[in-house]
Scaffold this active site. Structure first.
Site, PDB file in Angstrom:
ATOM      1  N   HIS A 413       0.699  -1.021   0.045  1.00 32.83           N
ATOM      2  CA  HIS A 413      -0.029   0.135   0.089  1.00 32.83           C
ATOM      3  C   HIS A 413       0.781   1.430   0.012  1.00 32.83           C
ATOM      4  O   HIS A 413       0.666   2.149  -0.925  1.00 32.83           O
ATOM      5  CB  HIS A 413      -0.935  -0.024   1.111  1.00 32.83           C
ATOM      6  N   CYS A 731      -2.177  -2.554 -15.495  1.00 35.24           N
ATOM      7  CA  CYS A 731      -2.274  -1.420 -14.800  1.00 35.24           C
ATOM      8  C   CYS A 731      -1.323  -1.573 -13.295  1.00 35.24           C
ATOM      9  O   CYS A 731      -1.237  -0.922 -12.476  1.00 35.24           O
ATOM     10  CB  CYS A 731      -3.633  -0.942 -14.164  1.00 35.24           C
TER      11      CYS A 731
END
Length: 792
Positions: A413, A731
């Site tokens: 993250h 992506c």
């Protein structure tokens, strides 16, 4: 009995230096009661000695240690949750030792006599103390129980405060930092309940800018918990310290409130529209609060953070809590050293090394945060040093000059978000050297070289040298046109205008989660329950609009919500609606939520926001992508739900599928009938094909998007998708990191590549070179080929 051996101490017996006896919260209440003229609801506190006596007499010390011995892997969330729940149950079920129970009962009776009220309503607030720990927040969530009445109930609430020592989060952080669980002690402050018709917080310094010339006051209807938790958007007032005048005010829509029930406990109510939009306290009350804030700051000699309430019975203002906002003494701005005087060094003393997750260099003051409960203390321009970030950390991350984490890899993250925000970031210091949170001290001046993954002690001279302008070079920079489209990944809508000028072909991945964590903060089902569906729709739509407008007429692909249950729980109101899953990564997420009756109403908020952007605002460049769709039946069901909500596939509305599960590849010929194209999520796809947790340092060396199994899967998807006229994009970050992987994609015929903003120009140039090479190879007949190893 002396103070050190007392079970209970009254507020007027306490001073702020009594933290070891009763913790920070209780000692501060005592300081204000005994040493100031500020109105503080009276009460008493149980002591750290009482807590330890409780643990010894009940035999809980050994029982808790036995439970903790079973915690052989703190990263196992199911095991951590089970053991912590067992410990909390042991504490809550234990019988309070008679001596301690008698002391609490006697003090409660005396409190009633002192305030001339039998069995008064009180608030029970946990107050943490820890002799050897750097921060009392290790004790847990600082639980507060409001509108409590009766000695038996208070004794039970004291035990629940004790139990909060062993929340999952607090236990995890103590283990990670190597602290002894038994050095923590809990005090409980038992304080007269203020029947707040309005309440809130106030600060003697601007938490964002550091401006200390004004007092900031926030307030809403009912009890103050909803202001502290961020459940409501409170009214906001700024008062000048110099002339004690209100210099600004913002009156917001405060349409829900937490209020006390006459018979005990609290309940949420809806506030009528006219009252919801009315100013919550009078100007006179604002100035009275400001005078208390100024007096408290003067007494403590430092910036202060306070909570207040206005009693409905007599309209009296009470200060419910006050704590120093910073550890340094308050000084006038003119006394502060000028920024230009910052000490620099040429000595390159390495503190830690880690993985260079987001390139760049930054220097400044480190702010070490070990407990997520302390996120709000993070200030603009500091360097965030922590164990690992999560979605609810994004508002703090946006303020950071740089980020350093103990754990994580290139796809964690912290890595993904920092690259999108353009913030230098180093992750996984533990795997490369040792934990940054142990080696870097809070407040230390450091230089973060995130291009090379090194943190240096002090401010390096070359890190603060002004850079020479290169405007002319930028203006004349040539960016080639490519047949393979190069899209951009974007999460934060506020960055759309800044990055929209880059030579990308649109947005290939817009993460909806950013809008929830940055601008909404609440669980969608909680918003529906409290009658605020329109707030969610409008806020989502506004975030989408910003991006669509900045990129128009280029395409913007919004990935529909893909929070995991553990992440949804971190949103306000999330606990009530989310299951506890042993593996949230493989649990109730993505497409499986959208048609589930338990979540479908929340999904319809997203769809309503998309329609608003496309139909009301007129941005037809907004397309969508379905994440984590496990079966063809799920694809059929989700697209049916979307069509029923006015979002059927058409010539100008495309639906993409996130290809991140092996089933998406294997059954691409069947998924084709429900979507217009795919975007390969190479992070999850690699993890699921190789069976390898990308964030697990033990097996991190196996995780590689270039593995032949991954390349075969992608090559097969492109072939099958193109057979039915569908497009394929990717992506993940691999194309911008590995030139050979980018070449594989272009030679395989991928339609587009979506990269982070910092990689757009470089990827565009690399793709152009590859395409020219492929054309040259075709002409000469002597070029390289992909070979037959990619055959399925």
């Amino acid at each position: 009995m002396n103070r050190e051996n007392a079970y209970v101490l009254w507020f007027d017996e306490l001073k702020r230096e009594d933290v070891a006896l009763v913790g920070g919260k209780s000692s501060s209440l005592g300081e204000m009661t005994s040493s100031t003229n500020v109105p503080v609801p009276y009460g008493f506190a149980t002591t750290a000695h009482g807590y330890r006596f409780f643990m010894e007499q009940t035999g809980l010390e050994n029982k808790i240690k036995a439970e903790l011995d079973k915690l052989d892997d703190v990263e196992n969330s199911a095991l951590l949750r089970e053991i912590c729940a067992n410990i909390r149950k042991l504490i809550c079920d234990a019988e309070m030792p008679q001596e301690l129970a008698d002391a609490i009962e006697k003090a409660y009776a005396e409190l009633g006599q002192k305030v001339k009220e039998e069995n008064p309503f009180v608030a029970v607030r946990s107050s943490a103390t820890a002799e050897d720990l750097p921060d009392a927040s290790f004790a847990g969530q600082q639980d507060t129980y409001l509108n409590v009445r009766g000695a038996d109930v208070i004794i039970q609430k004291v035990k629940e405060c004790y139990a909060s020592t062993f929340t999952d989060r607090a236990t995890y952080y103590r283990v990670k930092q190597g602290f002894d669980h038994m050095t923590v002690a809990l005090s409980a402050a038992i304080q007269m309940m203020v029947f707040s018709k309005a309440a809130g917080v106030m600060f003697t310094v601007d938490l964002v800018t550091g401006n200390d010339e004004s007092i900031l006051i926030e307030g809403s209807w009912g009890l103050g918990e909803y202001v502290v938790q961020g459940t409501v958007t409170p009214d906001n007032f700024t008062v000048s310290k110099k002339d004690m005048k209100i210099v600004s005010r913002m009156i917001n829509d405060k349409n829900i409130a937490l209020v006390r029930n006459p018979d005990g406990d609290c309940a949420e109510i809806v506030i009528p529209e006219d009252k919801a939009k009315a100013q919550v306290i009078t100007d006179e009350q604002v100035l009275e609060l400001a005078s208390y804030a100024k007096a408290i700051e003067k007494h403590y000699g430092c910036y202060m953070d306070m909570e207040w309430g206005v009693d409905e019975r007599d309209n009296k203002i009470w200060i419910l809590q006050a704590r120093p906002e910073t550890v340094w003494s308050r000084k006038n701005k003119e006394d502060k050293p000028a920024e230009a005087a910052v000490q620099t060094t040429t000595s390159r003393e390495i503190v830690v090394k880690g993985l260079p997750a987001s390139p760049g260099k930054a220097a400044g003051k480190a702010h070490v945060i070990l407990d997520p409960a302390d996120i709000d203390s993070f200030k603009e321009g500091e360097i965030l040093v922590t164990t690992m970030t999560a979605p609810d950390w994004v508002p703090a991350m946006k303020k950071a000059k740089a980020i350093v984490t103990d754990a994580g890899g290139m796809t964690c993250h912290a890595s993904i978000v920092s690259r999108e925000l353009g913030i230098p970031c180093i992750v996984g210091t533990k795997s490369r050297s040792e934990e940054g949170t142990k080696r870097i001290t809070d407040g230390q001046m450091i230089t973060v070289d995130a291009t090379n993954g090194i943190v240096y002690d002090g401010i390096l001279e070359d890190a603060v040298k002004p850079k020479e302008e290169a405007t002319a070079q930028v203006v004349s920079e040539y960016i080639p046109v490519t047949g393979t489209k190069v899209y951009m990944n974007l999460g934060d809508p506020d960055l759309a205008e800044k990055y929209g000028v880059l030579p990308c072909d649109g947005i290939g991945l817009m993460r909806e989660e950013f809008i929830w964590t940055t601008f909404i903060h609440e669980h969608p089902l909680h918003l529906i329950e409290t009658g605020r569906s329109q707030f969610a729709i409008d806020t989502l739509a506004e975030g989408m609009r910003k991006v669509c407008q900045a990129l128009a007429p280029r395409q913007v692909v919004l990935r529909l919500s893909d929070f995991k249950s553990s992440e949804y729980r971190d949103l306000n109101g999330g606990d009530k609606h989310e299951p506890h899953e042993s593996s949230a990564l493989l649990g109730w997420r993505g497409a499986s939520r959208y048609y589930d009756p338990k979540y479908a109403p929340a999904f319809q908020l997203e769809l309503a926001a998309i329609r608003k952007v496309r139909e009301e605002y007129g941005f037809k460049n907004l397309q969508v992508m379905i994440p984590f769709c496990r079966t063809v039946q799920e694809a059929a069901e989700v697209t049916r739900v979307m069509a029923e909500n006015g979002l059927a596939r058409s010539a100008d509305f495309k639906i993409w599928l996130m290809a991140e599960i092996p089933a998406n590849i294997i059954l691409a010929d069947q998924f084709n009938q429900y979507v217009d194209g795919y975007s390969i999520g190479s992070n999850d796809l690699t993890m699921l094909i190789l069976g390898c947790d990308r964030d697990n340092e033990t097996v991190q060396h196996i995780y590689d998007e270039r593995n032949l199994a991954i390349r075969r899967a992608i090559h097969h998807l492109i072939e099958v998708a193109h057979r039915d006229g569908k497009t394929v994009s990717i992506c993940g970050q691999a194309p911008s990191v590995y030139p050979d992987f980018c070449e594989f994609l272009v030679r395989s015929g991928i339609d587009s590549i979506s990269v982070n903003p910092d990689a757009v120009k470089a990827t565009k140039k690399m793709v152009a070179q590859l395409e020219q090479r492929i054309m040259l190879d075709a002409v000469t007949g002597r070029g390289r080929t992909l070979g037959n190893e990619l055959e399925w």
